[in-house]
Write an enzyme that holds these catalytic residues in place. Structure first.
Site, PDB file in Angstrom:
ATOM      1  N   VAL A   1       0.704 -21.913  43.563  1.00 13.95           N
ATOM      2  CA  VAL A   1       1.094 -22.624  42.342  1.00 13.95           C
ATOM      3  C   VAL A   1      -0.079 -23.270  41.606  1.00 13.95           C
ATOM      4  O   VAL A   1       0.136 -23.930  40.584  1.00 13.95           O
ATOM      5  CB  VAL A   1       2.217 -23.648  42.610  1.00 13.95           C
ATOM      6  CG1 VAL A   1       3.472 -22.952  43.099  1.00 13.95           C
ATOM      7  CG2 VAL A   1       1.784 -24.708  43.591  1.00 13.95           C
ATOM      8  N   GLU A   2      -1.294 -23.076  42.118  1.00 16.90           N
ATOM      9  CA  GLU A   2      -2.497 -23.510  41.386  1.00 16.90           C
ATOM     10  C   GLU A   2      -3.689 -22.714  41.884  1.00 16.90           C
ATOM     11  O   GLU A   2      -3.918 -22.615  43.087  1.00 16.90           O
ATOM     12  CB  GLU A   2      -2.808 -24.997  41.616  1.00 16.90           C
ATOM     13  CG  GLU A   2      -2.116 -25.940  40.697  1.00 16.90           C
ATOM     14  CD  GLU A   2      -2.595 -27.381  40.840  1.00 16.90           C
ATOM     15  OE1 GLU A   2      -3.813 -27.608  40.976  1.00 16.90           O
ATOM     16  OE2 GLU A   2      -1.734 -28.263  40.844  1.00 16.90           O
ATOM     17  N   ASN A   3      -4.446 -22.190  40.917  1.00 17.91           N
ATOM     18  CA  ASN A   3      -5.711 -21.523  41.206  1.00 17.91           C
ATOM     19  C   ASN A   3      -6.338 -21.256  39.845  1.00 17.91           C
ATOM     20  O   ASN A   3      -5.629 -20.893  38.914  1.00 17.91           O
ATOM     21  CB  ASN A   3      -5.444 -20.196  41.959  1.00 17.91           C
ATOM     22  CG  ASN A   3      -6.654 -19.272  42.005  1.00 17.91           C
ATOM     23  OD1 ASN A   3      -6.685 -18.199  41.399  1.00 17.91           O
ATOM     24  ND2 ASN A   3      -7.656 -19.697  42.720  1.00 17.91           N
TER      25      ASN A   3
END
Ligand code: BG6
Length: 487
Positions: free
Chosen positions: A383-385
């Site tokens: 959900v984050e990168n």
């Protein structure tokens, strides 16, 4: 097979105070992040606080960071300081335009956080703030219009200021009730349209900075606060499943891969112990019980017992997460003798770094995906990168960001290999962050992540005009080919 699984969720992620602005609009209450200034003033300031005798202090990390902030210090707004999140990139008034741009890339999911103090301005009201609910209703309607699945972070490293100051944040068990009331309101109003929920953001950062909102650095207080968050999350999952039978719950973990600095047994063993600090959070929430090594973690943080009632144990068991979601930006190395959670402490000579010194390590993502999936055996959701850099826009606001394309391409290949070659079940990916935003750790605008450039600088100057970067068009192809265009 060079595509991602059918139905893979492709999208982007952001957090309320980093994009919305409108910090004093719509009945919103003050939030624990509102006191963060931009990091580029002549005298570097971060959060602005005042001692009872009038002395100003500027803690570099969150102002809850106890080692720097005496308990009697109070947050203040200074007239000569600029607070970028107050305006941010004004998603509050530009959400339609931003969502249309995201839809233009083919996103089928958008992760955003709801600002707790827009819904309950001081966290303790009996009734929610209608204007806050209607803002997020409009955002969700807009997403639905384009067929995008909302992925909602209920609490992104924040809380109404009142709860932080009056109760010392999550160190008080009372916050569980406040959080549950807030969750119930969200499920009632948005449950019919929202399937994916994250109870907290980067909950394993409790030991270092922000999310638990306590000023005390004492290990026992911090891990007690974490326990209250675990119980709150589990209760929210139980309630959410009752109210929305199709809903799926995760919590977000900050997962930097951690390597031993050498093959020396002591270094390898040290890495195993240090990794457990992350596993502690995932195991408790996704497996539903405190692991046997918990006592070792507590001891490391200077205490040997945490009171956990049978009732809480039962709640943790019944409120297990449905999937494991995490952020992945970098890897770290560690060696015997290093302090735990030594992010950025030792340099990995084999990796390049971003301008902010974050090692770039796509294979580390494949590694992390495998280790989590092997252990937990629940679907993963990245959900984050993303890549935070200084972008140079031309006179039209266009950025030729080949470096971002390279970064994402390498991470996508690693992710695809983890799924197709290693058998990891991963349901989606949301890139941080589709529209340029205010950095969490530095409060700056110049650290840009977006596919979409926003004309706004660190001093709050700019037209707020949105312009797709080169990576925007590249990402559109990635999504329309479900990943095969990256070869
Ligand atoms: C994650 C946070 O830790 O990292 C985000 O969930 C944050 O809020 C992101 O923005 C990138 O960090 P930074 O400090 O570059 O904004």
């Amino acid at each position: 097979m060079n595509t991602f699984p059918k139905g893979f969720l492709w999208g982007g992620a952001s957090a309320d105070f980093q994009v919305e602005g409108g910090f004093d609009e719509g009945g919103r209450g003050l939030l624990s992040h509102d006191y963060e200034t931009d990091g580029s003033l002549e005298e570097p300031r971060h959060h602005t606080m005042k001692m009872p005798d009038g002395t100003l202090i500027y803690p570099r990390s969150s102002f809850f960071y106890a080692d720097e902030v005496p308990p009697e210090a109070e947050p203040v707004f200074l007239e000569d300081a600029y607070y970028p999140s107050h305006k941010a990139v004004d998603f509050y008034h530009h959400y339609k335009e931003d969502i249309a741009l995201m839809a233009g890339m083919g996103f089928n999911v958008y992760r955003f956080s709801i600002c707790w103090s827009r819904i309950y301005p001081n966290g303790e009201e009996e009734q929610p703030n209608k204007e806050g609910l209607s803002f997020y209703r409009n955002v969700i309607n807009e997403l639905k219009k384009y067929g995008m699945e909302p992925l909602i972070t209920i609490c992104h490293d924040e809380m109404p200021m009142n709860l932080a100051l009056k109760y010392d944040g999550w160190s008080s068990r009372y916050l569980i009730d406040c959080y549950l009331k807030y969750c119930k309101t969200l499920f009632e109003h948005f449950g019919q349209d929202c399937k994916y929920w994250l109870t907290f953001n980067e909950i394993n950062a409790v030991k270092g900075f922000g999310p638990c909102g306590t000023r005390k650095s004492d290990g026992h207080v911090r891990y007690l606060a974490a326990h209250h968050m675990f119980v709150a999350s589990a209760k929210a999952v139980i309630l959410g499943h009752e109210m929305m039978p199709d809903a799926k719950f995760g919590t977000m973990y900050a997962m930097s891969e951690l390597y031993p600095a050498s093959c020396k047994s002591e270094d390898v063993f040290h890495a195993l112990l240090e990794r457990r600090e992350n596993w502690y959070f995932i195991d408790i929430m996704a497996r539903g019980y405190y692991p046997s090594y918990a006592k070792q973690i507590w001891k490391h943080h200077g205490f040997d017992h945490l009171e956990i009632s049978d009732e809480d144990k039962d709640i943790l068991k019944r409120g297990q997460l449905d999937f494991v979601s995490f952020s992945y930006y970098r890897s770290n190395i560690t060696q015997a003798g290093d302090p735990w959670f030594n992010v950025g402490g030792s340099i990995n000579p084999y990796l390049e770094t971003t301008p902010w010194g974050w090692p770039i390590d796509p294979l580390g993502l494949r590694h992390v995906m495998n280790t989590i999936y092997d252990r937990i055996q629940k679907p993963l959701f990245i959900v984050e990168n993303g890549l935070g850099v200084v972008d140079q826009a031309d006179e039209n606001g266009y950025v030729e960001d080949d470096y971002r394309i390279e970064y994402l391409k390498d991470h996508f290949k690693a992710m695809r290999d983890a799924i197709n070659e290693d058998g990891v079940d991963c349901i989606g990916y949301t890139m941080w962050a589709p529209v340029d935003l205010v950095s969490l750790s530095t409060g700056e605008m110049k650290k840009r992540y977006g596919f979409i450039y926003v004309d706004m600088n660190d001093k709050g100057e700019g037209s707020l005009k949105r312009t797709p970067k080169k990576s925007y068009y590249w990402m559109k192809e990635v999504i329309s080919s479900n990943g095969s265009s990256i070869d």
